[in-house]
Design an enzyme around this catalytic site. Structure first.
Site, PDB file in Angstrom:
ATOM      1  N   ASP A   1       0.874  -1.182   0.000  1.00 50.93           N
ATOM      2  CA  ASP A   1       0.000   0.000   0.000  1.00 50.93           C
ATOM      3  C   ASP A   1       0.908   1.228   0.000  1.00 50.93           C
ATOM      4  OD1 ASP A   1      -3.212   0.412   1.337  1.00 50.93           O
ATOM      5  OD2 ASP A   1      -1.901   2.108   0.868  1.00 50.93           O
TER       6      ASP A   1
ATOM      7  N   TYR B   1     -14.999   6.255 -13.303  1.00 49.30           N
ATOM      8  CA  TYR B   1     -14.614   5.262 -12.297  1.00 49.30           C
ATOM      9  C   TYR B   1     -15.162   3.884 -12.673  1.00 49.30           C
ATOM     10  CZ  TYR B   1     -15.099   2.550  -8.007  1.00 49.30           C
ATOM     11  OH  TYR B   1     -15.084   1.538  -7.091  1.00 49.30           O
TER      12      TYR B   1
ATOM     13  N   PHE C   1     -21.827  -3.450  -3.882  1.00 49.32           N
ATOM     14  CA  PHE C   1     -22.837  -2.389  -3.847  1.00 49.32           C
ATOM     15  C   PHE C   1     -22.369  -1.385  -2.768  1.00 49.32           C
ATOM     16  CE2 PHE C   1     -26.084  -3.369  -7.039  1.00 49.32           C
ATOM     17  CZ  PHE C   1     -25.390  -4.397  -7.645  1.00 49.32           C
TER      18      PHE C   1
ATOM     19  N   HIS D   1     -19.275   9.284   1.181  1.00 53.44           N
ATOM     20  CA  HIS D   1     -20.297   8.260   1.388  1.00 53.44           C
ATOM     21  C   HIS D   1     -21.322   8.652   2.446  1.00 53.44           C
ATOM     22  CE1 HIS D   1     -17.175   5.504  -0.500  1.00 53.44           C
ATOM     23  NE2 HIS D   1     -18.165   5.628  -1.350  1.00 53.44           N
TER      24      HIS D   1
ATOM     25  N   ALA E   1     -25.271  14.516  -9.851  1.00 51.56           N
ATOM     26  CA  ALA E   1     -25.139  14.015 -11.230  1.00 51.56           C
ATOM     27  C   ALA E   1     -24.675  12.564 -11.226  1.00 51.56           C
ATOM     28  CB  ALA E   1     -24.145  14.871 -11.998  1.00 51.56           C
TER      29      ALA E   1
HETATM   30  N1  UDP Z   1     -26.190  10.886  -0.586  1.00 47.16           N
HETATM   31  C1  UDP Z   1     -26.859  11.983  -0.053  1.00 47.16           C
HETATM   32  N2  UDP Z   1     -26.136  12.899   0.651  1.00 47.16           N
HETATM   33  C2  UDP Z   1     -24.789  12.805   0.836  1.00 47.16           C
HETATM   34  C3  UDP Z   1     -24.106  11.672   0.294  1.00 47.16           C
HETATM   35  C4  UDP Z   1     -24.842  10.727  -0.411  1.00 47.16           C
HETATM   36  O1  UDP Z   1     -28.077  12.139  -0.214  1.00 47.16           O
HETATM   37  O2  UDP Z   1     -24.199  13.706   1.449  1.00 47.16           O
HETATM   38  C5  UDP Z   1     -26.953   9.872  -1.337  1.00 47.16           C
HETATM   39  C6  UDP Z   1     -26.478   9.627  -2.758  1.00 47.16           C
HETATM   40  O3  UDP Z   1     -27.125  10.524  -3.657  1.00 47.16           O
HETATM   41  C7  UDP Z   1     -26.881   8.172  -2.989  1.00 47.16           C
HETATM   42  C8  UDP Z   1     -26.788   7.548  -1.600  1.00 47.16           C
HETATM   43  O4  UDP Z   1     -26.780   8.647  -0.674  1.00 47.16           O
HETATM   44  O5  UDP Z   1     -28.231   8.110  -3.393  1.00 47.16           O
HETATM   45  C9  UDP Z   1     -25.516   6.744  -1.402  1.00 47.16           C
HETATM   46  O6  UDP Z   1     -24.419   7.539  -1.841  1.00 47.16           O
HETATM   47  P1  UDP Z   1     -22.919   7.125  -1.581  1.00 47.16           P
HETATM   48  O7  UDP Z   1     -22.056   8.240  -2.094  1.00 47.16           O
HETATM   49  O8  UDP Z   1     -22.744   6.715  -0.151  1.00 47.16           O
HETATM   50  O9  UDP Z   1     -22.713   5.815  -2.447  1.00 47.16           O
HETATM   51  P2  UDP Z   1     -22.957   5.517  -4.016  1.00 47.16           P
HETATM   52  O10 UDP Z   1     -24.342   4.950  -4.126  1.00 47.16           O
HETATM   53  O11 UDP Z   1     -22.771   6.779  -4.779  1.00 47.16           O
HETATM   54  O12 UDP Z   1     -21.922   4.495  -4.319  1.00 47.16           O
END
Ligand code: UDP
Length: 317
Positions: A31, A138, A166, A184, A277
């Site tokens: 790492d 990504y 997921f 996240h 987006a």
């Molecule tokens: N989300 C949100 N507010 C935040 C961060 C994420 O509403 O500050 C929502 C995001 O739009 C998605 C879900 O939470 O619908 C999970 O997002 P995350 O970024 O954790 O994971 P992803 O699904 O993008 O891999």
């Protein structure tokens, strides 16, 4: 087995390394600590601080039974702003790893892939046979690596498994999520409970779902680690197996925030913000194949458990 873990100082890599050591395997972590933490590397693992692509050929020359490849660039937004960082950081580097494995006859590979390879799904839960149409760079780089692995397995006899995660969440003891740039949902919501953040933004409340917020399939990182152990132990020469890893149950953003309120006892103010987006409305996995073929069974599927474990980790920091 003697196993090389790239990215073993990161969130998922450290949890999986801990599981491999617990199962009796010898683990060497490589790492560069660009996003990982040296103190997250489990006891009993040797840490080589380097870029895996630079040292793969030398290190694999020691003789390994397999590689678990976690090291990657993984910020969706950044991948759109700076695609070169992702094509080089995820694809070119992994090609060098595959070539080093070939050079030294390293027989097994488990690769961290992602649900982002599917893009906007036609059906949920999403099976592995769903069309792959990533909506961000990504996801496109992870899909490109999946294709490389398929051809190396077919032509050179590599025993390979790609695991398409997921939404990974939760923690185990000292192995939890601590990203310098946190994007996240669950760790961000918990930052509100600790006072690091005033409120959580809800990215859109006008999605075609019951409460109008996006639905995701949250999987506990320890269940994910179990799947990696099963994958490396059951990889078959010449075959590239692909498995989705999720619980098969979706939770909305508002349901996750509510679970965090219950776990923390904090009111956690939430404010609706514009849609983000590239977000699909609903992403839920069908993990039937992993259950049937690997015998994988998630033990901590409940969102309350996932959030409680993430909160215990947050409080321990
Ligand atoms: N989300 C949100 N507010 C935040 C961060 C994420 O509403 O500050 C929502 C995001 O739009 C998605 C879900 O939470 O619908 C999970 O997002 P995350 O970024 O954790 O994971 P992803 O699904 O993008 O891999």
């Amino acid at each position: 087995m003697k196993l090389l873990v790239t990215g073993g100082a990161g969130y998922v890599g450290s949890n999986c390394s801990a599981r491999l050591v617990e199962a009796g395997h010898e683990v060497v972590v490589v790492d560069d600590l660009s996003t990982g933490h040296a103190d997250a590397v489990p006891e009993g693992c040797r840490l080589i601080q380097a870029d895996f692509a630079d040292v793969a050929s030398t290190v694999l020359g020691e003789g390994f039974d397999g590689v678990l490849h976690f090291a990657a660039k993984s910020l969706v937004g950044e991948s759109m702003q700076d695609p070169a960082k992702y094509w080089h950081g995820n694809v070119v580097t992994t090609l060098r790893l595959l070539d080093a494995m070939r050079e030294h006859g390293t027989p097994r590979l488990v690769f961290s892939s992602t649900a982002a390879v599917y893009g906007e799904p036609d059906e949920v839960p999403i099976p592995e046979t769903a069309p792959t149409r990533p909506t961000n760079t990504y996801g496109a780089t992870k899909l490109a690596v999946d294709h490389m692995i398929t051809s190396y397995a077919a032509a050179h006899g590599l025993a390979a498994v790609s695991l398409r995660y997921f939404n990974v969440a939760g923690a185990q003891g000292r192995y939890g999520e601590r990203h310098a740039t946190e994007t996240h949902l669950i760790p961000l919501v918990l930052q509100v409970a600790t006072g690091q953040r005033e409120h959580i933004q809800v990215f859109g409340d006008d999605w075609p779902t019951e409460d109008g917020t996006c639905i995701r399939d949250y999987i506990h990182v320890t269940d994910l680690a179990d799947a990696h152990l099963l994958a490396i132990e059951n990889a078959t020469a010449g075959k590239h197996a692909i498995y989705n890893l999720g619980n098969g149950t979706g939770f909305s953003v508002l349901q996750v925030i509510e679970a965090c309120r219950e776990a923390t006892g904090h009111e956690i103010p939430a404010k609706v913000a514009p849609r983000r987006a590239g977000d699909p409305a609903v992403l839920v996995a069908s993990s039937e194949r992993a259950r049937t073929e690997l015998g994988w069974k998630p033990e901590r599927a409940d969102i309350a458990t996932i959030v409680q474990d993430a909160w215990a980790f947050t409080q321990s920091r």
